[in-house]
Design a protein around this motif. Structure first.
Motif, mmCIF file in Angstrom:
data_model
loop_
_atom_site.group_PDB
_atom_site.id
_atom_site.type_symbol
_atom_site.label_atom_id
_atom_site.label_comp_id
_atom_site.label_asym_id
_atom_site.label_seq_id
_atom_site.Cartn_x
_atom_site.Cartn_y
_atom_site.Cartn_z
ATOM 1 N N ASP A 64 6.301 13.757 0.289
ATOM 2 C CA ASP A 64 6.574 12.705 1.300
ATOM 3 C C ASP A 64 5.442 11.547 0.678
ATOM 4 O OD1 ASP A 64 7.851 14.154 2.927
ATOM 5 O OD2 ASP A 64 6.246 14.916 4.170
ATOM 6 N N VAL A 65 6.046 10.423 1.026
ATOM 7 C CA VAL A 65 5.530 8.992 0.608
ATOM 8 C C VAL A 65 5.337 8.185 1.959
ATOM 9 C CG1 VAL A 65 5.604 7.076 -0.954
ATOM 10 C CG2 VAL A 65 6.501 9.224 -1.625
ATOM 11 N N TYR A 66 4.107 7.458 2.013
ATOM 12 C CA TYR A 66 4.081 6.491 3.158
ATOM 13 C C TYR A 66 3.566 5.009 2.524
ATOM 14 C CZ TYR A 66 3.745 10.840 5.295
ATOM 15 O OH TYR A 66 4.010 12.099 5.820
ATOM 16 N N TYR A 67 4.435 4.291 3.065
ATOM 17 C CA TYR A 67 4.352 2.784 2.581
ATOM 18 C C TYR A 67 4.028 1.631 3.394
ATOM 19 C CZ TYR A 67 5.941 -1.054 -0.270
ATOM 20 O OH TYR A 67 6.215 -2.512 -0.867
ATOM 21 N N ALA A 68 3.378 0.911 3.293
ATOM 22 C CA ALA A 68 3.260 -0.625 4.062
ATOM 23 C C ALA A 68 3.096 -1.760 3.248
ATOM 24 C CB ALA A 68 1.781 -0.528 4.807
ATOM 25 N N GLU A 69 3.852 -2.994 3.586
ATOM 26 C CA GLU A 69 3.894 -3.821 3.013
ATOM 27 C C GLU A 69 3.247 -5.136 3.790
ATOM 28 O OE1 GLU A 69 7.110 -4.521 0.081
ATOM 29 O OE2 GLU A 69 7.471 -6.307 0.648
ATOM 30 N N ILE A 70 2.366 -6.046 3.330
ATOM 31 C CA ILE A 70 1.873 -7.019 4.007
ATOM 32 C C ILE A 70 2.214 -8.416 3.448
ATOM 33 C CG2 ILE A 70 -0.417 -8.124 4.596
ATOM 34 C CD1 ILE A 70 -1.757 -5.273 4.389
ATOM 35 N N TYR A 71 2.341 -9.033 4.674
ATOM 36 C CA TYR A 71 3.281 -10.545 4.240
ATOM 37 C C TYR A 71 1.681 -11.296 3.942
ATOM 38 C CZ TYR A 71 7.596 -9.042 5.875
ATOM 39 O OH TYR A 71 8.712 -8.208 6.146
ATOM 40 N N TRP A 72 1.402 -11.587 2.617
ATOM 41 C CA TRP A 72 0.241 -12.040 2.320
ATOM 42 C C TRP A 72 -0.324 -13.631 2.908
ATOM 43 C CZ3 TRP A 72 -4.344 -10.165 1.213
ATOM 44 C CH2 TRP A 72 -5.147 -11.287 0.715
ATOM 45 N N GLU A 73 0.891 -14.473 2.953
ATOM 46 C CA GLU A 73 0.657 -15.640 3.805
ATOM 47 C C GLU A 73 0.188 -15.617 5.157
ATOM 48 O OE1 GLU A 73 3.833 -18.073 2.930
ATOM 49 O OE2 GLU A 73 3.742 -18.046 0.570
ATOM 50 N N VAL A 74 0.848 -14.562 5.777
ATOM 51 C CA VAL A 74 0.493 -14.439 7.266
ATOM 52 C C VAL A 74 -0.913 -13.912 7.247
ATOM 53 C CG1 VAL A 74 1.317 -13.389 9.386
ATOM 54 C CG2 VAL A 74 3.117 -14.410 7.817
ATOM 55 N N TRP A 75 -1.238 -13.119 6.546
ATOM 56 C CA TRP A 75 -2.385 -12.144 6.568
ATOM 57 C C TRP A 75 -3.827 -13.628 6.158
ATOM 58 C CZ3 TRP A 75 -4.621 -7.053 7.145
ATOM 59 C CH2 TRP A 75 -5.682 -6.957 6.819
ATOM 60 N N TYR A 76 -3.285 -14.328 5.264
ATOM 61 C CA TYR A 76 -4.234 -15.068 4.782
ATOM 62 C C TYR A 76 -4.433 -16.289 6.073
ATOM 63 C CZ TYR A 76 -6.558 -18.730 2.009
ATOM 64 O OH TYR A 76 -7.586 -19.594 1.515
ATOM 65 N N SER A 77 -3.565 -16.619 6.789
ATOM 66 C CA SER A 77 -3.547 -17.463 7.946
ATOM 67 C C SER A 77 -4.297 -16.928 8.936
ATOM 68 C CB SER A 77 -2.442 -17.557 8.366
ATOM 69 O OG SER A 77 -1.316 -18.467 7.462
ATOM 70 N N ALA A 78 -3.961 -15.500 9.267
ATOM 71 C CA ALA A 78 -4.730 -14.786 10.235
ATOM 72 C C ALA A 78 -6.391 -14.831 10.110
ATOM 73 C CB ALA A 78 -4.164 -13.308 10.304
ATOM 74 N N THR A 79 -6.565 -14.525 8.544
ATOM 75 C CA THR A 79 -8.126 -14.429 8.304
ATOM 76 C C THR A 79 -8.621 -15.840 8.378
ATOM 77 O OG1 THR A 79 -7.541 -14.574 6.056
ATOM 78 C CG2 THR A 79 -7.735 -12.475 6.839
ATOM 79 N N LEU A 97 0.780 -1.156 0.065
ATOM 80 C CA LEU A 97 -0.094 0.104 0.000
ATOM 81 C C LEU A 97 0.754 1.230 0.020
ATOM 82 C CD1 LEU A 97 -1.789 -2.217 1.454
ATOM 83 C CD2 LEU A 97 -3.031 -0.469 2.324
ATOM 84 N N LEU A 98 0.636 2.302 -0.750
ATOM 85 C CA LEU A 98 1.342 3.508 -0.958
ATOM 86 C C LEU A 98 0.365 4.502 -1.030
ATOM 87 C CD1 LEU A 98 4.651 4.190 -2.754
ATOM 88 C CD2 LEU A 98 2.530 5.786 -3.282
ATOM 89 N N VAL A 99 0.616 5.638 -0.244
ATOM 90 C CA VAL A 99 -0.133 6.792 -0.311
ATOM 91 C C VAL A 99 0.846 7.872 -0.243
ATOM 92 C CG1 VAL A 99 -2.172 5.931 0.960
ATOM 93 C CG2 VAL A 99 -0.486 6.784 2.270
ATOM 94 N N THR A 100 0.340 9.047 -0.968
ATOM 95 C CA THR A 100 1.221 10.194 -0.960
ATOM 96 C C THR A 100 0.364 11.279 -1.491
ATOM 97 O OG1 THR A 100 3.275 11.266 -1.878
ATOM 98 C CG2 THR A 100 1.945 9.800 -3.318
ATOM 99 N N GLY A 101 0.646 12.585 -1.367
ATOM 100 C CA GLY A 101 -0.221 13.822 -1.528
ATOM 101 C C GLY A 101 -1.248 13.892 -0.646
ATOM 102 N N ASN A 102 -2.521 14.169 -0.987
ATOM 103 C CA ASN A 102 -3.600 14.660 -0.172
ATOM 104 C C ASN A 102 -4.300 13.421 -0.062
ATOM 105 O OD1 ASN A 102 -3.067 17.463 0.488
ATOM 106 N ND2 ASN A 102 -3.845 17.915 -1.412
ATOM 107 N N ALA A 103 -4.696 12.945 1.247
ATOM 108 C CA ALA A 103 -5.795 11.949 1.472
ATOM 109 C C ALA A 103 -7.174 12.386 1.026
ATOM 110 C CB ALA A 103 -5.522 11.361 2.863
ATOM 111 N N ARG A 104 -7.382 13.694 1.384
ATOM 112 C CA ARG A 104 -8.741 14.343 1.046
ATOM 113 C C ARG A 104 -8.543 15.953 0.329
ATOM 114 N NH1 ARG A 104 -12.776 15.530 5.962
ATOM 115 N NH2 ARG A 104 -11.066 16.965 6.425
ATOM 116 N N GLY A 105 -9.105 15.808 -0.636
ATOM 117 C CA GLY A 105 -8.737 17.403 -1.564
ATOM 118 C C GLY A 105 -9.695 18.305 -1.004
ATOM 119 N N GLN A 106 -9.320 19.295 -1.500
ATOM 120 C CA GLN A 106 -9.880 20.856 -1.167
ATOM 121 C C GLN A 106 -11.319 20.723 -1.474
ATOM 122 O OE1 GLN A 106 -8.121 23.170 0.222
ATOM 123 N NE2 GLN A 106 -9.655 24.609 0.686
ATOM 124 N N HIS A 107 -11.943 21.401 -0.374
ATOM 125 C CA HIS A 107 -13.435 21.574 -0.245
ATOM 126 C C HIS A 107 -14.003 22.737 0.263
ATOM 127 C CE1 HIS A 107 -17.839 20.486 0.478
ATOM 128 N NE2 HIS A 107 -17.633 19.403 -0.754
#
Length: 804
Positions: A684-699, A608-618
């Motif tokens: 700025d960039v924010y990043y997360a990496e999920i170990y899918w096999e562990v996630w699948y075991s958890a679910t 997962l990667l997010v950068t810039g605005n999470a919510r735009g101008q309103h």
């Protein structure tokens, strides 16, 4: 692959409009991706006609202008103001009429309009050669011969060739038989034969001319050919042409090559390129006088041998690179690239013309290793027709004799130790019907196959025994025969039944539904899925000793398998940010690779990667930039939606690590500045990496429980505690969880306060708690008792002070 429309028409039994031809090509599996007009002269001189200057008088209001009347074959002459110094009555000229767009040799196109020039009306333009793209002269208007007919199109007068079209075909790698104009024509002719009942086949312009042995060789000895690496080069043929004159190619040949994007070099090289794209058989021309020892040896050379190519670059050879050598050493990399010391030059008088068959795998390895992606290499690596070696050689020799004034010498060489065995395939009519889903007549099947060059070796009422033509390198089994029939009948003619019966022979991946569920959840939260290349650049990972490196890399920039999804996501972010699309929320399912203790490990990840605005101008609120807490919120939503609990958080430097049952579930971080800079990402960039096999075991461990909606109201309380600054909120969570309060539904931190009034090294957490029971309403006394348990636990285990 690019095909010239006008060139292709030479091999067809009847002219076809370019649009109809494109439809046929796509229907037979040669998908047309684009059709682009190719003009010898920009605009094709459209709207320009020949004219005659009837009168010419000085402009009353300008010394350097003339007022003329010009006949262009119409009822009335045109009044044209002309500024050329050489215009005069009685001249035959080129005229651009009103509405015509002219394309100058230099500058932008100009559309001719009616105008008043210094008070005199002008309805057209008498043209100079540079004004219509025919040259560079602007000394005056073009003056045509006195006998020129008036009113004919300029394109007709100058005998311009018909407008050509470059047909871009998305050729699949298995279709080497169609990797030429004749190959494409063969398929089109088979289509026409099937649908229009004609007997035409693709025209094969092979010139097997007789050679006069008494013509002499002008003292030029024969070139003796030997093959030491027979597996890499099963066939090698050559022919000598003496007395050639190297120079520019004729205009028609230059136009043909330009239409398919090939640059003209000289007549000898251009002819080899022409025959390559005509037959699909690469050729190479050597300067025969620069071949030492009067011999050609096809062999492998020792590892590290230095070879200098036509581009003057020195390359160190591998032991399995196939080389063409003379008496002194290598003169070409077989099927890939020529050498500097044997190439065609302006002084070349004698040519040795090579036509050979090289094994596809070896050519591809050599081409990729040395980064030489030549036309010859791309043809050889897909597989060429070994029986085209001689026809293409004769064709090129005849063209060189005609265009370059050479004389073909009598001693042609054809070294072919083990002739290719013809592939034979047997197929039943029932198998064709069952696999194609269409009931073809026996005669229709036979005619299609014969039109494509298949031979019928045996036939019964139930089956055919076929010999496969040598150009069909991908036809090896009955299913391939059915594909050929379907293509020529037309892929868009396949009947689609109203009901399809499908039997799944292989189970779907066990995590497929979970992937779809998570992807739908992320898309619902405003994220977009990306797919990046698994093969990446090793320079992204300096010092990484676990990289899985490519043995035959596609290029210097794609030489290893990715150990992380981060770099691919940053490439996507950089691409979008450089195009002012800076607000990004991206996710990707993909595999990562590493090499540990001699074993290759492949793991599935979700990034997962997010950068810039999470919510735009309103108008109701300001823009909200994405940050680590926004990314954490996305992950918490995913955990909640999938019922995963029991997550422990720890820190590895600046990286937040989430664990489930002591197994790493996810890593989350703000991407370091130096990493962003390497990809030219300035925000700025924010990043997360999920170990899918562990996630699948958890679910998979989650047990779904159902309970009715509470009928009784919840009770909320706030609590403020003062803690040492080194105490984390995670520790507060751990203490709260240890109490196992059944009445506690939810709680959270809503304020953090630090001040000197609290004391040095102190901070205050304000928390909100929600209590609720299913069977009754909690009393105030019970709620206060619960709050006391929480306060006592914080005091005893975290040394907290309770604020009033």
């Amino acid at each position: 692959m690019i095909i010239s429309y006008q060139w292709l028409l030479e091999y067809l039994p009847e002219p076809l409009p370019v649009n109809e031809l494109s439809q046929i090509l796509t229907s037979i599996g040669l998908e047309v991706e684009a059709v682009e007009p190719v003009e010898t002269i920009k605009g094709g001189l459209e709207g320009l006609v020949t004219g005659e200057v009837l009168t010419c008088a000085k402009h009353p209001n300008a010394d350097k202008l003339s007022v003329t009347t010009v006949s262009v074959g119409g009822a009335e002459p045109l009044h044209i103001v002309c500024g050329a110094p050489n215009v005069a009555a009685g001249q035959k000229v080129i005229v651009a009429t009103v509405g015509t767009t002219v394309y100058p040799t230099e500058g932008d196109p100009i559309t001719i309009k009616k105008a008043k020039i210094r008070g005199e009306e002008s309805a057209g333009m008498i043209c100079a050669e540079d004004e219509i793209g025919l040259g560079n002269s602007h000394a005056g208007i073009m003056i045509l011969p006195a006998d020129t007919q008036v009113g004919i199109p300029a394109s007709q007068y100058f005998n311009l060739p018909a407008t050509d079209h470059a047909i871009h075909i998305g050729l699949t790698p298995n279709r080497s038989d169609a990797n030429s104009h004749i190959g494409v024509a063969r398929d089109v002719c088979a289509y026409l034969s099937h649908h229009r009942k004609s007997e035409h086949r693709a025209v094969m312009p092979v010139s097997f001319f007789d050679i006069d042995d008494k013509s002499g060789t002008d003292g030029w000895p024969a070139i003796n050919v030997s093959i030491e690496a027979v597996e890499a080069c099963p066939r090698y043929a050559g022919m000598g042409i003496s007395g050639v004159k190297v120079g520019d190619s004729p205009e028609w040949l230059q136009r043909r090559l330009a239409a398919i994007g090939v640059r003209s070099i000289n007549n000898i090289v251009d002819i080899t390129n022409y025959v390559l794209h005509e037959y699909g058989q690469p050729l190479h021309a050597f300067d025969a006088d620069r071949l030492n020892g009067g011999k050609i040896v096809v062999r492998h050379l020792p590892e590290g041998t230095v070879f200098t190519g036509l581009d003057d670059k020195q390359r160190k050879l591998r032991a399995d690179d196939l080389m063409i050598c003379d008496g002194n050493g290598p003169v070409a990399i077989g099927g890939v690239f020529g050498g500097k010391d044997s190439g065609i030059t302006e002084g070349t008088a004698n040519v040795f013309l090579e036509s050979a068959y090289f094994a596809p795998m070896g050519i591809r390895r050599t081409s990729m290793h040395h980064g030489l992606r030549t036309d010859a290499a791309t043809h050889f690596e897909k597989g060429v027709d070994i029986n085209n070696v001689l026809p293409a050689l004769h064709r090129a020799a005849a063209m060189i004799a005609e265009i370059a004034g050479g004389r073909v010498l009598p001693h042609m060489t054809d070294v072919y130790p083990t002739p290719l065995k013809t592939t034979e395939v047997s197929i039943t009519y029932e198998h064709i019907r069952r696999l194609s889903g269409k009931d073809y007549g026996h005669e229709a099947i036979r005619n299609i196959l014969l039109a494509l060059g298949f031979g019928i070796q045996g036939e019964t009422a139930e089956m055919l025994k076929l010999s496969v033509p040598s150009n069909k390198t991908d036809v090896t089994q009955p299913a391939d025969i059915v594909e050929e029939i379907l293509r020529i009948d037309g892929l868009d003619n396949i009947e689609i039944p109203q009901r399809l019966n499908i039997s799944l022979t292989k189970a779907l991946p066990t995590d497929r539904h979970m992937r779809e569920r998570v992807a739908a959840l992320l898309c619902g939260m405003g994220m977009q899925e990306i797919v990046t290349n698994s093969i990446v650049n090793s320079k992204y990972y300096p010092g990484n000793e676990t990289l899985v490196r490519m043995i035959n890399s596609l290029s210097a920039d794609l030489d290893c398998m990715r150990p992380s999804l981060l770099e691919g996501a940053l490439e996507v972010a950089a691409y979008n940010c450089n195009r002012r699309s800076t607000d990004l929320a991206l996710f990707e399912f993909g595999n990562v690779y590493k090499h540990i203790d001699g074993k290759y490990v492949e793991e599935s990840r979700l990034s997962l990667l997010v950068t810039g605005n999470a919510r735009g101008q309103h108008w109701q609120y300001k823009a909200q930039p994405a940050d680590i807490y926004y990314l954490k919120g996305l992950l918490n939503n995913m955990l909640a939606a999938n019922g995963i609990t029991g997550i422990a958080t720890s820190y590895d430097g600046d990286t937040i690590v989430w664990k489930w049952k002591n197994r790493e579930l996810c890593r989350m971080m703000q991407v370091p500045k130096d990493k962003r800079t390497a990809f030219d990402v300035k925000q700025d960039v924010y990043y997360a990496e999920i170990y899918w096999e562990v996630w699948y075991s958890a679910t998979g461990s989650v047990k779904t429980r159902y309970s009715e909606v509470p009928k009784f109201p919840a009770v909320q309380r706030d609590l403020a505690i003062v803690l040492d600054t080194q105490v984390s909120y995670q520790q507060v969570q751990e203490v709260t969880a240890q109490l196992k309060l059944a009445e506690l539904r939810t709680y959270g931190l809503f304020d953090v306060f630090e001040s000197e009034k609290l004391g040095a090294g102190k901070k205050s957490y304000a928390l909100n708690y929600t209590f609720q029971l299913q069977d009754r309403t909690l009393t105030d006394a019970e709620t206060e008792q619960l709050m006391k348990k929480l306060a006592d636990a914080y005091k005893n285990k975290l040394n907290a002070l309770i604020r009033d």
